[in-house]
Each structure stands twice: as structure tokens, then as C-alpha cells.
Design an enzyme around this catalytic site. Structure first.
Site, PDB file in Angstrom:
ATOM      1  N   SER A 160       4.244  86.388  33.462  1.00 43.09           N
ATOM      2  CA  SER A 160       4.658  86.616  32.224  1.00 43.09           C
ATOM      3  C   SER A 160       4.069  87.695  31.626  1.00 43.09           C
ATOM      4  CB  SER A 160       4.157  85.355  31.391  1.00 43.09           C
ATOM      5  OG  SER A 160       4.385  85.301  30.066  1.00 43.09           O
ATOM      6  N   TYR A 173      -3.076  79.956  29.749  1.00 45.79           N
ATOM      7  CA  TYR A 173      -1.706  80.465  30.388  1.00 45.79           C
ATOM      8  C   TYR A 173      -1.942  81.849  30.495  1.00 45.79           C
ATOM      9  CZ  TYR A 173       3.401  81.327  30.625  1.00 45.79           C
ATOM     10  OH  TYR A 173       4.607  81.675  31.205  1.00 45.79           O
TER      11      TYR A 173
HETATM   12  P1  NAP Z   1      10.554  75.075  32.952  1.00 48.05           P
HETATM   13  O1  NAP Z   1      11.991  75.064  32.277  1.00 48.05           O
HETATM   14  O2  NAP Z   1       9.402  74.159  32.273  1.00 48.05           O
HETATM   15  O3  NAP Z   1      10.716  74.873  34.466  1.00 48.05           O
HETATM   16  C1  NAP Z   1       9.366  74.760  35.288  1.00 48.05           C
HETATM   17  C2  NAP Z   1       9.521  74.568  36.706  1.00 48.05           C
HETATM   18  O4  NAP Z   1       8.121  74.353  37.343  1.00 48.05           O
HETATM   19  C3  NAP Z   1      10.361  73.321  36.809  1.00 48.05           C
HETATM   20  O5  NAP Z   1      11.160  73.125  37.806  1.00 48.05           O
HETATM   21  C4  NAP Z   1       9.224  72.138  37.223  1.00 48.05           C
HETATM   22  O6  NAP Z   1       9.919  71.218  38.057  1.00 48.05           O
HETATM   23  C5  NAP Z   1       8.276  73.132  37.823  1.00 48.05           C
HETATM   24  N1  NAP Z   1       6.830  72.694  37.904  1.00 48.05           N
HETATM   25  C6  NAP Z   1       5.880  72.548  36.949  1.00 48.05           C
HETATM   26  N2  NAP Z   1       4.780  72.061  37.511  1.00 48.05           N
HETATM   27  C7  NAP Z   1       4.964  71.607  38.884  1.00 48.05           C
HETATM   28  C8  NAP Z   1       4.282  71.200  39.922  1.00 48.05           C
HETATM   29  N3  NAP Z   1       2.881  70.717  39.697  1.00 48.05           N
HETATM   30  N4  NAP Z   1       4.642  71.198  41.148  1.00 48.05           N
HETATM   31  C9  NAP Z   1       5.968  71.571  41.352  1.00 48.05           C
HETATM   32  N5  NAP Z   1       6.797  72.066  40.476  1.00 48.05           N
HETATM   33  C10 NAP Z   1       6.452  72.285  39.283  1.00 48.05           C
HETATM   34  O7  NAP Z   1       9.804  76.761  32.682  1.00 48.05           O
HETATM   35  P2  NAP Z   1      10.511  77.992  32.900  1.00 48.05           P
HETATM   36  O8  NAP Z   1      10.835  78.523  31.525  1.00 48.05           O
HETATM   37  O9  NAP Z   1      11.652  77.974  33.809  1.00 48.05           O
HETATM   38  O10 NAP Z   1       9.547  78.930  33.472  1.00 48.05           O
HETATM   39  C11 NAP Z   1       9.309  79.021  34.935  1.00 48.05           C
HETATM   40  C12 NAP Z   1       8.366  80.288  35.359  1.00 48.05           C
HETATM   41  O11 NAP Z   1       8.776  81.356  34.393  1.00 48.05           O
HETATM   42  C13 NAP Z   1       7.042  79.766  34.874  1.00 48.05           C
HETATM   43  O12 NAP Z   1       6.197  80.267  35.842  1.00 48.05           O
HETATM   44  C14 NAP Z   1       6.865  80.246  33.342  1.00 48.05           C
HETATM   45  O13 NAP Z   1       5.289  80.397  33.138  1.00 48.05           O
HETATM   46  C15 NAP Z   1       7.574  81.633  33.564  1.00 48.05           C
HETATM   47  N6  NAP Z   1       7.826  82.242  32.304  1.00 48.05           N
HETATM   48  C16 NAP Z   1       8.760  81.736  31.459  1.00 48.05           C
HETATM   49  C17 NAP Z   1       9.198  82.477  30.180  1.00 48.05           C
HETATM   50  C18 NAP Z   1      10.333  81.810  29.567  1.00 48.05           C
HETATM   51  O14 NAP Z   1      10.245  82.252  28.419  1.00 48.05           O
HETATM   52  N7  NAP Z   1      10.758  80.835  29.817  1.00 48.05           N
HETATM   53  C19 NAP Z   1       8.386  83.335  29.724  1.00 48.05           C
HETATM   54  C20 NAP Z   1       7.528  83.929  30.630  1.00 48.05           C
HETATM   55  C21 NAP Z   1       7.177  83.333  31.848  1.00 48.05           C
HETATM   56  P3  NAP Z   1       9.215  69.611  38.151  1.00 48.05           P
HETATM   57  O15 NAP Z   1       8.897  69.407  36.729  1.00 48.05           O
HETATM   58  O16 NAP Z   1      10.526  69.110  38.511  1.00 48.05           O
HETATM   59  O17 NAP Z   1       8.317  69.657  39.104  1.00 48.05           O
END
Ligand code: NAP
Length: 270
Positions: A160, A173
Site C-alpha cells: 500500500s 496497517y
Molecule cells: P477487501 O475488499 O476487504 O478484500 C480483502 C480480501 O482479503 C478478501 O478477499 C478477503 O477474503 C481476504 N482476506 C482477509 N483476511 C483473510 C484471511 N485471514 N484469510 C484469507 N483471506 C483473507 O480489500 P481490498 O481493498 O480488495 O484489498 C486487497 C489488498 O489491497 C489488501 O492487502 C489491501 O491492504 C490492499 N490495498 C487496498 C487499497 C484500496 O484502496 N482498496 C489500497 C491500498 C492497499 P475473505 O474475507 O473471504 O477471507
């Protein structure tokens, strides 16, 4: 004869093929929704057979069904796994490898709890670190061990912008994602001699279940846009190109790097 094609090395020709993942098998963690789901679909579009990991089996089934519908020639399978459990990671990786080798790992699963530093509880610390850093490391280690043995592989760790510059979205985080960026460099250093590349993507704001509460607040969104030279949040498809690039032969001499996909946010000094 400057234009004689016979003088051009064959590796310079067919540039588009460099980005193809045809014949590759790619794993995406956190693929049940948000960024991971988009990346799994994008990797399949680039030619890969994909393996999706997360906990929610219904959402995983929906994602694999979507991939089958759009790309009937690709294999898409799902494995339910809680990545905070090293035992579950080991069993899942073994089951995936029993079906064949893995060429690409997109290490994407993550959570956030945005608590001010003075109020962070040990439980919150544990939840975030166990998923975003400990989980990410043991997933990379488990697939990396097989990639080292097979003498090839590409890992893309999703960190991130918050692991690189100071944001208001939580110290735990930030520490976890800074850890992922540094882990990317050290794994690249250790595994380079085995032809295993380790790179990363550092997103700024993309609309997903993780961020939609924040992005739905007009004043907060206006502050984000004011700090973003491209003046908008990212669209999920805009993470696919950089991820496919790092995963593919197009990035064959890149390792240890994190690409910030951020609309210019991290270069905005004033
Ligand atoms: P999200 O929509 O909340 O999705 C998170 C994913 O991680 C889900 O598929 C969830 O699946 C899985 N997950 C969480 N805890 C888990 C566990 N204990 N075991 C297995 N799977 C797990 O988040 P996102 O926005 O797509 O983010 C994805 C990545 O990008 C993350 O690493 C986040 O920090 C990073 N990121 C996102 C943004 C943004 O703007 N969205 C910005 C910077 C970085 P289940 O709940 O089905 O397990």
C-alpha cells in the site's frame, strides 16, 4: 542495413507476447472480492489458469464461476483458507501443488482497522499483523519454496501507499505494509539466484469493501482527490496491467521493486 530484421534479436520481437500468461498457473490470495477478485479475472484474461484463495466459499464460487463464464478455456479453482493460520496455509499450498506447479503468486489478502495509535488494542495489532504481514510472509515462503525448487516463479506482493508514506489510516496497517515492501526486497535478494522474482504493487485508493466507507464520505474523498495529481481514485482494472506486467516475462529483469499505482499521490510534494 539499419532496418534488416535479421539483425534484431528474436527477444525484441513479439513484444505483446511478453505480457502473455498463456500456459502459466497463478495463485491469488484474497480473491473473493475487491482487488484480489479483479486481479484473478485479469490474470485469466492474460492467459493464466488461476487458483483463488480466501475464506468466504460463496464469494469464491461466484468469482470462479465468473472466470469460467468469460474464459471457458481457463481453469479457475478455489481453496478456502484462513491465512492467519500457518497450518492452513501449508495444507492449502500442498493441495494446490498436488494439482501442478505454480508460476505466479499474487499475495494480496489484507485487512485494516483504522484506530488512532493511542487506542490500538493488542487484539487489533494481532489481527492486522497476522493477516497482512505474517500471513503474507508464510504464503510467500510456502509458494516460494516450491518456486525455488522448480527454478522459476514470479511473486507480486500487494502492499500500500500507506507502507511508504505516512497516512491517517492506521499505524498498525502502515507498519505491516512497510514490512511487506521490505520483505519484497529481501526475498528478491535471497531468491534471485533461483530465478524467482519478487516484486510488489502499492495501491492508493481503489473502491472496494475495504475502502468504500471512507470514499462515501464526501469531505474525506475531496481531501483524497486534492492529494492525487490524476484527481480521481483508481479503477480496479487499473491494477491489472501493472500486476500482469510484473508477473510476466515483460518484467524479467525486475525484482525487489514496488510499483505505486497511485494516480501520482506519492510524488506530490506540494
Ligand atoms: P477487501 O475488499 O476487504 O478484500 C480483502 C480480501 O482479503 C478478501 O478477499 C478477503 O477474503 C481476504 N482476506 C482477509 N483476511 C483473510 C484471511 N485471514 N484469510 C484469507 N483471506 C483473507 O480489500 P481490498 O481493498 O480488495 O484489498 C486487497 C489488498 O489491497 C489488501 O492487502 C489491501 O491492504 C490492499 N490495498 C487496498 C487499497 C484500496 O484502496 N482498496 C489500497 C491500498 C492497499 P475473505 O474475507 O473471504 O477471507
Amino acid at each position: 542495413m539499419a532496418n534488416d530484421a535479421s539483425n534484431v534479436p528474436s527477444t525484441w520481437l513479439g513484444t505483446c507476447d511478453l505480457f502473455s500468461l498463456e500456459g502459466k498457473r497463478a495463485v491469488v490470495t484474497g480473491a473473493s472480492r475487491g482487488i484480489g477478485r479483479a486481479l484473478a479475472i485479469g490474470l485469466a484474461a492474460a492467459g493464466a489458469d488461476v487458483v483463488l484463495i480466501a475464506r468466504d466459499t460463496a464469494l469464491l464460487a461466484d468469482a470462479t464461476e465468473t472466470i469460467h463464464r468469460h474464459f471457458p478455456n481457463r481453469s479457475a479453482t478455489a481453496h478456502a483458507c484462513d491465512l492467519t493460520s500457518v497450518e492452513e496455509i501449508a495444507a492449502t499450498v500442498a493441495a494446490i501443488h498436488a494439482q501442478g506447479p505454480i508460476d505466479v503468486l499474487v499475495n494480496n489478502a489484507g485487512v485494516n482497522i483504522r484506530t488512532p495509535a493511542l487506542d490500538v488494542t493488542p487484539e487489533e495489532w494481532q489481527t492486522i499483523i497476522d493477516t497482512d504481514l505474517r500471513g503474507a510472509f508464510f504464503v510467500a515462503q510456502s509458494f516460494g519454496r516450491e518456486m525455488v525448487k522448480q527454478g522459476r516463479g514470479s511473486i507480486v506482493n500487494i502492499s500500500s501507499v500507506g507502507g511508504h508514506v505516512a497516512l491517517r489510516t492506521g499505524v498498525v496497517y502502515a507498519a505491516a505494509k512497510a514490512g511487506v515492501i521490505q520483505m519484497t526486497k529481501v526475498l528478491a535478494l535471497e531468491w534471485g539466484k533461483h530465478n524467482v522474482r519478487v516484486n510488489g504493487i502499492g495501491p492508493w485508493y481503489f473502491r472496494t469493501p475495504l475502502t468504500e466507507n471512507l470514499l462515501n464520505q464526501p469531505a474525506y474523498l475531496a481531501e483524497i482527490l486534492a492529494r492525487t495529481p490524476l484527481n480521481r481514485v483508481g479503477e480496479l482494472h487499473e491494477l491489472i496491467g501493472p500486476t500482469v506486467f510484473l508477473a510476466s516475462e515483460a518484467a524479467s529483469y525486475m525484482t525487489g521493486q514496488t510499483l505505486f499505482v497511485d494516480g501520482g499521490m506519492t510524488i506530490y510534494g506540494f
